[in-house]
Motif scaffolding. Structure first.
Motif, PDB file in Angstrom:
ATOM      1  N   HIS A  58       0.815  -1.221   0.000  1.00 61.45           N
ATOM      2  CA  HIS A  58       0.000   0.000   0.000  1.00 61.45           C
ATOM      3  C   HIS A  58       0.850   1.274   0.000  1.00 61.45           C
ATOM      4  CE1 HIS A  58      -3.838  -2.112   0.525  1.00 61.45           C
ATOM      5  NE2 HIS A  58      -3.181  -2.935   1.332  1.00 61.45           N
ATOM      6  N   ASP A  59       2.135   1.122  -0.209  1.00 61.05           N
ATOM      7  CA  ASP A  59       3.042   2.255  -0.403  1.00 61.05           C
ATOM      8  C   ASP A  59       3.030   3.224   0.772  1.00 61.05           C
ATOM      9  OD1 ASP A  59       4.988   3.574  -1.798  1.00 61.05           O
ATOM     10  OD2 ASP A  59       3.606   4.747  -3.025  1.00 61.05           O
ATOM     11  N   ALA A  60       3.198   2.690   1.980  1.00 62.40           N
ATOM     12  CA  ALA A  60       3.381   3.510   3.172  1.00 62.40           C
ATOM     13  C   ALA A  60       4.838   3.380   3.616  1.00 62.40           C
ATOM     14  CB  ALA A  60       2.420   3.092   4.277  1.00 62.40           C
ATOM     15  N   TYR A  61       5.164   3.912   4.782  1.00 64.52           N
ATOM     16  CA  TYR A  61       6.546   3.863   5.258  1.00 64.52           C
ATOM     17  C   TYR A  61       6.592   3.280   6.669  1.00 64.52           C
ATOM     18  CZ  TYR A  61      11.234   5.332   6.651  1.00 64.52           C
ATOM     19  OH  TYR A  61      12.544   5.343   7.090  1.00 64.52           O
ATOM     20  N   LYS A  62       7.435   2.277   6.839  1.00 69.87           N
ATOM     21  CA  LYS A  62       7.640   1.667   8.151  1.00 69.87           C
ATOM     22  C   LYS A  62       8.653   2.509   8.920  1.00 69.87           C
ATOM     23  CE  LYS A  62       9.432  -2.581  10.289  1.00 69.87           C
ATOM     24  NZ  LYS A  62       9.966  -3.939   9.996  1.00 69.87           N
ATOM     25  N   VAL A  63       8.221   3.068  10.046  1.00 70.27           N
ATOM     26  CA  VAL A  63       9.092   3.947  10.812  1.00 70.27           C
ATOM     27  C   VAL A  63      10.024   3.139  11.708  1.00 70.27           C
ATOM     28  CG1 VAL A  63       9.196   5.871  12.446  1.00 70.27           C
ATOM     29  CG2 VAL A  63       7.341   5.755  10.762  1.00 70.27           C
ATOM     30  N   GLU A  64       9.456   2.267  12.543  1.00 71.74           N
ATOM     31  CA  GLU A  64      10.297   1.488  13.445  1.00 71.74           C
ATOM     32  C   GLU A  64       9.484   0.392  14.128  1.00 71.74           C
ATOM     33  OE1 GLU A  64      11.813   3.786  16.672  1.00 71.74           O
ATOM     34  OE2 GLU A  64       9.861   4.619  17.215  1.00 71.74           O
ATOM     35  N   THR A  65      10.210  -0.523  14.743  1.00 72.33           N
ATOM     36  CA  THR A  65       9.616  -1.510  15.644  1.00 72.33           C
ATOM     37  C   THR A  65      10.404  -1.470  16.950  1.00 72.33           C
ATOM     38  OG1 THR A  65      11.038  -3.308  14.833  1.00 72.33           O
ATOM     39  CG2 THR A  65       8.898  -3.019  13.760  1.00 72.33           C
ATOM     40  N   ILE A  66       9.688  -1.508  18.053  1.00 65.90           N
ATOM     41  CA  ILE A  66      10.319  -1.604  19.372  1.00 65.90           C
ATOM     42  C   ILE A  66       9.606  -2.716  20.117  1.00 65.90           C
ATOM     43  CG2 ILE A  66      10.871  -0.423  21.531  1.00 65.90           C
ATOM     44  CD1 ILE A  66      10.703   2.219  20.049  1.00 65.90           C
TER      45      ILE A  66
END
Length: 282
Positions: A58-66
């Motif tokens: 869906h062409d979004a952006y993964k910022v981070e995983t914690i």
């Protein structure tokens, strides 16, 4: 300063509007306490591989995983008008995909919470060694509170996320949750996303539909029977950190290794097929 794959991104930039999503696993702390680190890594990898595919789709952006927290954004670092639609579609896909990820304790599908909010942010690259593209602003805080104050297996949405979503796609269906106490923000009127009448769940997940599944997939999306188990509290106690077990009967039809449930639901850890009396998810 650039990040790999983000050579076009300025090191600091303001975005007037974007859509943020947070999600985490319900009872994750108890799961970690009752299984091996290897099981935890396997669980998170299974879940995050599914989420990563949806973010790319869906062409979004993964910022981070914690830990078990997973954060994405639409409309950053590339501006777009339909950022809310992209993220809301992903949220539906995430909820469905999570039903195929089994808890190593109960061998039943995990439960997740999702929170979505829209607003302005400042984004930029932070650090030199292992630099990260980070988002800052009250919008991030509110989006996180949407998730933490949400309800398991529901997509908790702020009013701004709802309005932005409907602006891009009037076919979304929301239900009112009503006034919700959000720590640090006071009372906020919030909503739950129920469906996207423009697209089926199978389209949003890019998965084929089997003959025994509903056409649009929303019955499967909201099916709670796959999480429930009648006649025993063994699985519930396991995730709550206790060991007491109470059975309604002593026959051989009771729960065994999480595969057969008293209410007619079943899971296959090998194939991750999940069946309830009303739905099949695979």
């Amino acid at each position: 300063m650039y990040l790999y794959g983000l050579s076009h991104v300025r090191w600091r930039e303001e975005f007037a509007d974007c859509t943020l999503l947070f999600t985490d696993i319900v009872t994750f702390t108890n799961i970690c306490a009752l299984c091996t680190p290897y099981d935890v890594v396997t669980l998170l990898n299974d879940l995050y591989l599914r989420f990563d595919r949806l973010v790319g789709l869906h062409d979004a952006y993964k910022v981070e995983t914690i830990g078990d927290a997973y954060m994405i954004v639409g409309g950053v670092p590339e501006h777009c008008e339909n950022h809310a639609e992209r993220v809301l579609n992903i949220s539906i896909g995430m909820l469905m995909e999570s039903k195929l990820v089994l808890s190593p304790i109960t061998h039943k599908p995990i439960k997740i919470r999702l929170g979505v909010h829209c607003g302005p942010v400042v984004a930029g690259v932070v650090g030199i060694k292992m630099p990260r593209y980070c988002l800052f602003g009250d919008t991030v805080n509110v989006a996180n509170k949407m998730e933490s104050n949400g309800i398991q297996c529901k997509i908790h949405v702020s009013e701004s996320a709802k309005l932005n979503g409907l602006k891009a796609n009037p076919s979304y269906v929301f239900i009112d949750r009503g006034n919700t106490e959000i720590r640090g923000k006071g009372m906020m009127y919030t909503f739950f996303l129920e469906r996207n009448d423009r697209k089926s769940v199978w389209e949003l997940c890019a998965r084929p539909r089997s003959g025994e599944q509903t056409i649009d997939g929303y019955m499967e999306l909201h099916d709670q029977a796959i999480y429930q188990e009648e006649g025993t509290v063994e699985s519930q106690n396991a995730e709550n950190g206790t060991t007491h077990t109470t059975n309604a009967s002593n026959n051989n039809n009771t729960h065994h290794s999480g595969r057969k449930m008293m209410n007619g639901s079943s899971v296959d850890p090998g194939s991750h097929h999940v069946r309830s009396p009303t739905c099949t998810i695979c």
